[in-house]
Every structure is written in structure tokens, then in C-alpha cells.
Design a protein around this motif. Structure first.
Motif, short mmCIF file in Angstrom:
data_model
loop_
_atom_site.label_atom_id
_atom_site.label_comp_id
_atom_site.label_asym_id
_atom_site.label_seq_id
_atom_site.Cartn_x
_atom_site.Cartn_y
_atom_site.Cartn_z
N HIS A 101 0.82 -1.22 0.00
CA HIS A 101 0.00 0.00 0.00
C HIS A 101 0.85 1.27 0.00
O HIS A 101 2.02 1.25 0.31
N CYS A 117 -3.31 1.97 5.77
CA CYS A 117 -3.34 0.54 6.11
C CYS A 117 -2.64 0.35 7.44
O CYS A 117 -1.99 1.26 7.95
N CYS A 119 -0.38 -2.07 7.83
CA CYS A 119 0.84 -2.86 7.64
C CYS A 119 2.05 -2.04 7.22
O CYS A 119 3.19 -2.45 7.46
ZN LIG Z 1 -0.06 -1.90 3.98
#
Ligand SMILES: [Zn+2]
Ligand SMILES: [Mg+2]
Length: 211
Positions: A101, A117, A119
Motif C-alpha cells: 500500500h 493501512c 501494515c
Molecule cells: Zn499496507
């Protein structure tokens, strides 16, 4: 029962070098297997850590497809080739987590990958997922990276942080004043110019903790 001691490595600037195009004067991350260049001491350090009983994994931000710069299949192929290369040298990577992302994306980027996001480092999402799936004990797991966001992600996941830090490569990075000069959230437990030097210290520290 406590979990296993782990090592979660960053990819670019930690295991492999960035790719410099002297003609265009640009620096990119590797996006083809031919571009994989292990940094000095990386293989030796990872071999030492495997021999010492650590479980190895990789956690890497790869926003190239979100930004429209690198096709997603090129990122996957390059990651696969890196795992094959390491395995052929006696370094099994038990899991590889990728954040694909990017918060803003870029021209031609895949809209499905654009946005916030949990992550993308410095968020700890990849670290906590690896701890869960590989049964790692966070307090005896080290994140090895090359940027402040690697350290922040480690701290947020309750893990220790080691930095590949070479002052000669860091004239523009936020750590140019030295790792000690940074604020507590980005100050690593260990810093050295090569993974093999970090590995020696990590192994010595974990041996002391076991006694
Ligand atoms: Zn991510
Ligand atoms: Mg990096």
C-alpha cells in the motif's frame, strides 16, 4: 510456553542494496531478479543467526505498484528470487510479509492499493502478524532495518531493534546525526554498518538473557 526467538529483516537497504542508475541519476528499489545485490555481511550475518537458532522472516514496504512505478508481479518475482537465493546459501526465510500500500499512490497506481493501512511501516502490522503466524516471542525477537520507521515498527510490536547504519550511506537520511541523536521511538538497541556485526551482538545478548 514462550514463543520462538525471531529475526524480522527489512529488504531494501538492509539485505539488498538499492539500484542506482548513474545515467539517469535515479535510485530505485530492486524490481527484477537481476538487480538483487546482497549487501556486504548480510549473508554471513543471516547464516550466523540461523545457526544460533533464530527463526528468520522478512517484512518489507513495497509501494511501487500503488505508486504506478513497478508492476505487482515484478515485485513478487523479485521477492521470490531473493528467497531462492537465500535458501541456496543456507538461509531459510520462513515467511515474507509485504505491505503493497501507499497512502497517496501515484499516476497509474493501482487504486486498490492506495490509502491508509495497518501494515506499512512504521505501523507494526507485519511484525504482529509474523509473531502470530510463526509463534515468535516479541521480547526475544529483533527487527533489523535501515530506517527510523523500522525501529518504530519494532517498538510498537514490543520487539528489539537493530539498525544497519553506515554513516557514509546516510548523508540525507534522518539518522545522519547518528542513531544516538534520534528520539527514543527511533533509537535502536543496536547499530552497526553490516548485518554480520549486528548478528554477533544479537547472539551475545540473547545468550546472556538465557542464563
Ligand atoms: Zn499496507
Ligand atoms: Mg529499508
Amino acid at each position: 510456553m514462550a514463543g520462538r526467538p525471531g529475526i524480522i529483516l527489512d529488504r531494501d537497504g538492509t539485505i539488498i542494496d538499492v539500484v542506482r542508475d548513474p545515467e539517469l541519476g535515479v535510485v530505485t528499489t530492486a524490481f527484477h531478479p537481476r538487480q538483487l545485490r546482497l549487501l556486504p555481511g548480510a549473508l554471513e550475518g543471516m547464516q550466523q543467526l540461523v545457526a544460533a537458532g533464530f527463526t528468520l522472516a522478512i517484512a518489507t514496504n513495497q509501494p511501487g505498484a500503488a505508486k504506478g512505478q513497478i508492476p505487482w508481479d515484478a515485485i513478487e518475482r523479485t521477492n521470490g528470487a531473493l528467497l531462492d537465493l537465500l535458501r541456496s546459501e543456507g538461509v531459510p526465510i520462513e515467511a515474507l510479509e509485504v505491505c503493497p500500500h501507499h497512502p497517496e499512490g501515484g499516476p497509474g497506481g493501482d487504486p486498490a492499493l492506495v490509502g491508509p493501512c495497518a501494515c506499512r511501516k512504521p505501523a507494526p502490522g507485519m511484525m504482529t502478524k509474523l509473531a502470530r503466524t510463526l509463534h515468535l516471542e516479541p521480547s526475544s525477537t529483533w527487527v533489523i532495518g535501515d530506517t527510523p520507521s523500522d525501529v518504530t515498527a519494532a517498538r510498537a510490536a514490543g520487539m528489539k531493534a537493530a539498525l544497519v547504519f553506515d554513516p557514509r550511506r546516510c548523508e540525507l537520511c534522518p539518522l545522519r546525526g547518528g542513531p544516538e541523536a534520534s528520539c527514543p521511538s527511533t533509537r535502536p538497541d543496536l547499530a552497526a554498518p553490516r548485518i554480520d556485526r549486528l548478528a554477533e551482538s544479537i547472539i551475545a545478548i540473547s545468550a546472556r538473557a538465557d542464563r
